[in-house]
Design a protein around this motif. Structure first.
Motif, short mmCIF file in Angstrom:
data_model
loop_
_atom_site.label_atom_id
_atom_site.label_comp_id
_atom_site.label_asym_id
_atom_site.label_seq_id
_atom_site.Cartn_x
_atom_site.Cartn_y
_atom_site.Cartn_z
N ASN A 92 16.63 -25.59 -5.64
CA ASN A 92 15.32 -24.93 -5.54
C ASN A 92 15.21 -24.10 -4.26
O ASN A 92 14.60 -23.03 -4.26
N GLU A 93 15.80 -24.59 -3.17
CA GLU A 93 15.81 -23.82 -1.93
C GLU A 93 16.62 -22.54 -2.10
O GLU A 93 16.24 -21.48 -1.59
N VAL A 94 17.72 -22.63 -2.84
CA VAL A 94 18.55 -21.45 -3.09
C VAL A 94 17.79 -20.44 -3.95
O VAL A 94 17.78 -19.24 -3.66
N LEU A 95 17.13 -20.93 -5.00
CA LEU A 95 16.34 -20.04 -5.85
C LEU A 95 15.24 -19.35 -5.06
O LEU A 95 15.01 -18.15 -5.22
N SER A 96 14.55 -20.08 -4.20
CA SER A 96 13.49 -19.50 -3.37
C SER A 96 14.05 -18.44 -2.43
O SER A 96 13.46 -17.37 -2.26
N TYR A 97 15.18 -18.74 -1.80
CA TYR A 97 15.80 -17.80 -0.89
C TYR A 97 16.18 -16.51 -1.62
O TYR A 97 15.92 -15.41 -1.13
N LEU A 98 16.82 -16.65 -2.78
CA LEU A 98 17.22 -15.47 -3.55
C LEU A 98 16.01 -14.66 -3.99
O LEU A 98 16.03 -13.43 -3.96
N SER A 99 14.95 -15.35 -4.38
CA SER A 99 13.72 -14.67 -4.79
C SER A 99 13.13 -13.87 -3.63
O SER A 99 12.72 -12.72 -3.81
N ARG A 100 13.10 -14.47 -2.44
CA ARG A 100 12.60 -13.77 -1.25
C ARG A 100 13.47 -12.58 -0.89
O ARG A 100 13.01 -11.61 -0.30
N SER A 101 14.76 -12.65 -1.25
CA SER A 101 15.70 -11.56 -0.96
C SER A 101 15.68 -10.47 -2.02
O SER A 101 16.44 -9.51 -1.93
N GLY A 102 14.84 -10.66 -3.05
CA GLY A 102 14.71 -9.63 -4.07
C GLY A 102 15.58 -9.83 -5.30
O GLY A 102 15.69 -8.94 -6.13
N TYR A 103 16.22 -10.99 -5.42
CA TYR A 103 17.05 -11.28 -6.59
C TYR A 103 16.29 -12.20 -7.53
O TYR A 103 15.84 -13.27 -7.14
N SER A 104 16.17 -11.79 -8.77
CA SER A 104 15.52 -12.61 -9.79
C SER A 104 16.61 -13.36 -10.55
O SER A 104 17.35 -12.76 -11.34
N VAL A 105 16.74 -14.65 -10.27
CA VAL A 105 17.80 -15.47 -10.86
C VAL A 105 17.15 -16.66 -11.56
O VAL A 105 16.31 -17.34 -10.97
N SER A 106 17.56 -16.92 -12.79
CA SER A 106 17.04 -18.08 -13.51
C SER A 106 17.85 -19.31 -13.12
O SER A 106 18.98 -19.19 -12.62
N LEU A 107 17.28 -20.48 -13.33
CA LEU A 107 17.98 -21.72 -13.01
C LEU A 107 19.29 -21.85 -13.79
O LEU A 107 20.31 -22.19 -13.20
N PRO A 108 19.31 -21.56 -15.11
CA PRO A 108 20.59 -21.64 -15.83
C PRO A 108 21.66 -20.70 -15.26
O PRO A 108 22.83 -21.07 -15.18
N ASP A 109 21.26 -19.50 -14.83
CA ASP A 109 22.23 -18.57 -14.23
C ASP A 109 22.73 -19.09 -12.90
O ASP A 109 23.92 -18.98 -12.58
N LEU A 110 21.84 -19.68 -12.10
CA LEU A 110 22.25 -20.25 -10.83
C LEU A 110 23.22 -21.41 -11.05
O LEU A 110 24.23 -21.52 -10.36
N VAL A 111 22.95 -22.24 -12.03
CA VAL A 111 23.83 -23.39 -12.32
C VAL A 111 25.22 -22.89 -12.70
O VAL A 111 26.23 -23.45 -12.27
N LYS A 112 25.31 -21.82 -13.49
CA LYS A 112 26.61 -21.26 -13.87
C LYS A 112 27.38 -20.78 -12.64
O LYS A 112 28.58 -21.02 -12.51
N VAL A 113 26.68 -20.11 -11.73
CA VAL A 113 27.32 -19.61 -10.52
C VAL A 113 27.76 -20.79 -9.64
O VAL A 113 28.87 -20.78 -9.09
N LEU A 114 26.93 -21.82 -9.54
CA LEU A 114 27.30 -23.00 -8.75
C LEU A 114 28.54 -23.67 -9.32
O LEU A 114 29.41 -24.12 -8.58
N MET A 115 28.64 -23.74 -10.65
CA MET A 115 29.84 -24.32 -11.28
C MET A 115 31.08 -23.51 -10.93
O MET A 115 32.13 -24.08 -10.61
#
Length: 90
Positions: A31-54
């Protein structure tokens, strides 16, 4: 308007993790990563973030652990220093 993305998402996520974890000294949640990316102007969904983390975990760059059923703790993987690698090779 450019057809190419400014920076691949995997690179942006890894850079965000390096900054948020203070170069690996502190773990962060997804959630901290999603918030950071959102503040940086990147719209990333949780499933997309999970794929990148994998992908990052498979590459050996991060370690992901579950702190609860829905929450993941992310840490940068400890990379051996050059002197440690040379000592093992000799």
């Amino acid at each position: 308007m450019s057809v190419w993305a400014e920076e691949p998402l995997i690179n942006k996520v890894y850079e965000a993790l390096k900054e948020l974890t203070k170069e690996g000294r502190e773990p962060v949640t997804e959630n901290e990563v999603l918030s950071y990316l959102s503040r940086s102007g990147y719209s990333v969904s949780l499933p997309d973030l999970v794929k990148v983390l994998m992908k990052l975990e498979i590459l050996g760059l991060i370690v992901v652990a579950s702190s609860s059923r829905e929450d993941r703790i992310i840490k940068l993987a400890q990379r051996p220093s050059a002197s440690e690698g040379e000592a093992k090779g000799n």
